[in-house]
Design a protein around this motif. Structure first.
Motif, PDB file in Angstrom:
ATOM      1  N   UNK A   1       1.068  -7.700  -0.089  1.00 16.95           N
ATOM      2  CA  UNK A   1       0.702  -7.582   1.175  1.00 16.95           C
ATOM      3  C   UNK A   1       0.042  -8.639   2.076  1.00 16.95           C
ATOM      4  N   UNK A   2      -0.831  -9.212   1.537  1.00 18.99           N
ATOM      5  CA  UNK A   2      -1.349 -10.306   2.055  1.00 18.99           C
ATOM      6  C   UNK A   2      -0.371 -11.474   2.435  1.00 18.99           C
TER       7      UNK A   2
ATOM      8  N   UNK B   1       7.987  -5.332   8.203  1.00 15.85           N
ATOM      9  CA  UNK B   1       7.316  -3.888   8.357  1.00 15.85           C
ATOM     10  C   UNK B   1       7.914  -2.855   7.310  1.00 15.85           C
TER      11      UNK B   1
ATOM     12  N   UNK C   1       2.706   0.240   0.939  1.00 13.33           N
ATOM     13  CA  UNK C   1       1.648   1.156   1.076  1.00 13.33           C
ATOM     14  C   UNK C   1       1.714   2.441   0.396  1.00 13.33           C
TER      15      UNK C   1
ATOM     16  N   UNK D   1       6.182  -3.384   4.115  1.00 14.84           N
ATOM     17  CA  UNK D   1       4.845  -3.227   4.048  1.00 14.84           C
ATOM     18  C   UNK D   1       4.524  -1.630   3.816  1.00 14.84           C
ATOM     19  N   UNK D   2       5.594  -0.967   4.708  1.00 21.92           N
ATOM     20  CA  UNK D   2       5.259   0.613   4.501  1.00 21.92           C
ATOM     21  C   UNK D   2       5.650   1.349   3.207  1.00 21.92           C
TER      22      UNK D   2
ATOM     23  N   UNK E   1      -0.364  -5.339  16.123  1.00 19.18           N
ATOM     24  CA  UNK E   1      -0.195  -6.891  16.232  1.00 19.18           C
ATOM     25  C   UNK E   1      -0.057  -7.212  17.613  1.00 19.18           C
TER      26      UNK E   1
ATOM     27  N   UNK F   1      -5.628  -3.716   2.543  1.00 25.90           N
ATOM     28  CA  UNK F   1      -4.507  -2.719   2.022  1.00 25.90           C
ATOM     29  C   UNK F   1      -5.131  -1.669   1.045  1.00 25.90           C
ATOM     30  N   UNK F   2      -6.139  -1.876   0.170  1.00 26.67           N
ATOM     31  CA  UNK F   2      -6.674  -0.978  -0.867  1.00 26.67           C
ATOM     32  C   UNK F   2      -7.332   0.107  -0.032  1.00 26.67           C
TER      33      UNK F   2
ATOM     34  N   UNK G   1      -0.141   4.738   8.155  1.00 27.19           N
ATOM     35  CA  UNK G   1      -0.471   3.528   8.795  1.00 27.19           C
ATOM     36  C   UNK G   1       0.036   3.186  10.026  1.00 27.19           C
TER      37      UNK G   1
ATOM     38  N   UNK H   1      -2.599  -2.256  -8.207  1.00 28.01           N
ATOM     39  CA  UNK H   1      -2.841  -2.302  -6.701  1.00 28.01           C
ATOM     40  C   UNK H   1      -3.485  -3.756  -6.425  1.00 28.01           C
ATOM     41  N   UNK H   2      -3.961  -4.311  -7.122  1.00 24.74           N
ATOM     42  CA  UNK H   2      -4.468  -5.527  -6.849  1.00 24.74           C
ATOM     43  C   UNK H   2      -3.122  -6.526  -6.487  1.00 24.74           C
TER      44      UNK H   2
ATOM     45  N   UNK I   1      -1.486  -5.742  -3.586  1.00 23.96           N
ATOM     46  CA  UNK I   1      -2.407  -6.290  -2.121  1.00 23.96           C
ATOM     47  C   UNK I   1      -2.022  -7.579  -2.062  1.00 23.96           C
TER      48      UNK I   1
ATOM     49  N   UNK J   1       1.480 -10.165   5.496  1.00 24.99           N
ATOM     50  CA  UNK J   1       0.674 -10.305   6.775  1.00 24.99           C
ATOM     51  C   UNK J   1       0.712 -11.793   7.183  1.00 24.99           C
TER      52      UNK J   1
END
Lengths: 227, 173
Positions: B154-155, B115, B122, B118-119, A216, A203-204, A212, B147-148, B151, B158
């Motif tokens: 986001x992980x 989704x 981001x 996520x958008x 999938x 993501x970074x 994006x 940011x971390x 992130x 996913x």
């Protein structure tokens, strides 16, 4: 009104044996835009990039570049297009180990028929732009991972391509080196007006994109083209 | 309390007026949330009561003319605070988890929920990346931290997306 997209994939289908890699995948990118293809390993994002770049041929569907149907071209026509209009950056720089970094960057120009001195001069300018002039006379093996990737970015941009394809360009780098590569890469690509198609699962790294598309199971989940 | 410790820490460099103190706090730590004067003076009053600061008044001084200085007790308090680790915040943003489970329970598309999120994540990461790359070192540290964390979210998104069918089966069982 938004301009026509530069590169369009429509309903791509591709199978490797019984494995479906792409299942009606559609995506588009405009000139000067950075598009991140995200998704887990094996989702089909690299396959989609290879189809967009004309390296892989889809079973079904169409890829259009600047209004030209890539999927209908002859192989050598497509190869010529790749050499003249596209640039590539991979996870491991894939630099020629026997050449110096400067010669590596000059190589695409030489292959395109540019005279040696002009090619080297142009290559030197790109190394400077990517802040790796100090490795110009070294071989890739003597440069660090981050330096090597910047050399690879310089090599991808030296021909002033209209689209740069980057497959996990920072995948082998630590956070700070990876970010520096992305900063310099995206800034340089924006300066030249090139579109960038960037495959990443980070993501970074995707945060350097304008949009994006999430892949999938061979499908594109997210399509965000608000302009 | 963080504001109290931050003000104390700033006072270690030398005595200051409340106004100056607020300004340096806002510059370094305020960002989107500058301190109110009321909060500055009530915090200083508490530090004063606890013996962590003392007042060096100037002649004819109203409250805004008071200069505050850190005491020895204040210095050791800052030291103790710095030595103390912060509590990690390991838990999931609960609204998002609730939305995913409810989407599955009610037959909505839970993958769409993920989704959409996520958008949004981001989008924020792009803003922070721009701010970091154009900013000074303080901006870089603050944006990197954010940011971390994003992130990590986001992980989680996913992994949850990859497990959504299993999760659906369990939720509906």
């Amino acid at each position: 009104m938004a301009a026509e997209p530069l590169l369009v994939a429509e309903n791509l289908e591709l199978s490797f044996g019984s494995t479906t890699a792409l299942d009606s995948a559609s995506v588009q990118v405009h000139a000067g835009e950075v598009l991140a293809l995200m998704g887990p390993s094996g989702s089909g994002k690299s396959t989609l990039l290879h189809c967009l770049a004309g390296i892989l041929h889809p079973d079904q569907g169409r890829v259009t570049y600047a209004g030209r149907d890539l999927t209908a071209m002859h192989d050598n026509e497509r190869s010529a297009l790749r050499r003249s209009e596209f640039g590539f950056v991979f996870q491991f720089g894939q630099l020629v180990p026997e050449l110096t970094c400067l010669e590596n960057v000059a190589l695409p120009l030489r292959l395109g028929g540019a005279p040696r001195r002009a090619a080297l001069r142009s290559a030197a300018a790109w190394l400077e732009r990517l802040e790796v002039s100090d490795v110009a006379d070294k071989r890739p093996g003597q440069a660090s991972g981050g330096q090597g990737q910047r050399v690879a970015v310089a090599r991808a941009l030296v021909t002033r391509p209209r689209v740069v394809f980057a497959d996990e360009p920072t995948g082998a780098l630590d956070t700070l080196n990876g970010e520096r590569v992305m900063q310099l890469f995206v800034a340089a690509a924006r300066d030249t007006g090139a579109a960038v198609v960037l495959v990443t699962h980070e993501p970074r790294v995707a945060a350097y994109s304008d949009h994006e598309a999430v892949v999938r199971d061979g499908r594109v989940r997210t399509r965000e083209y608000a302009r | 309390m963080t504001v109290g410790h931050a003000l104390l820490g700033l006072l270690e460099a030398g005595p200051r007026h409340g106004y100056d103190l607020k300004r340096s706090y806002d510059e370094r730590f305020g960002h989107d949330r500058p301190l109110h004067y009321g909060q500055v003076y009530s915090t200083l009053a508490r530090l004063l009561k606890n013996g962590l600061v003392e007042v060096e008044s100037e002649p004819g001084a109203g409250p805004e003319r008071k200069k505050y200085a850190i005491t020895d007790a204040g210095v050791s308090d800052v030291g103790a605070w710095l030595a103390q680790p912060e509590k990690p915040e390991p838990y999931l943003q609960s609204t998002l988890y609730t939305k995913v489970v409810l989407a599955l329970l009610t037959g909505h598309d839970a993958a769409d929920v993920l989704d959409t999120q996520r958008a949004e994540h981001l989008r924020l990461m792009r803003d922070l990346t721009r701010r970091r790359d154009g900013g000074d070192l303080a901006d870089q540290l603050i944006c990197d931290h954010a940011l971390f964390h994003l992130e990590a979210d986001l992980r989680w998104l996913e992994v949850t997306a990859a497990r959504i069918e299993q999760l659906a089966a369990q939720v509906r069982a």
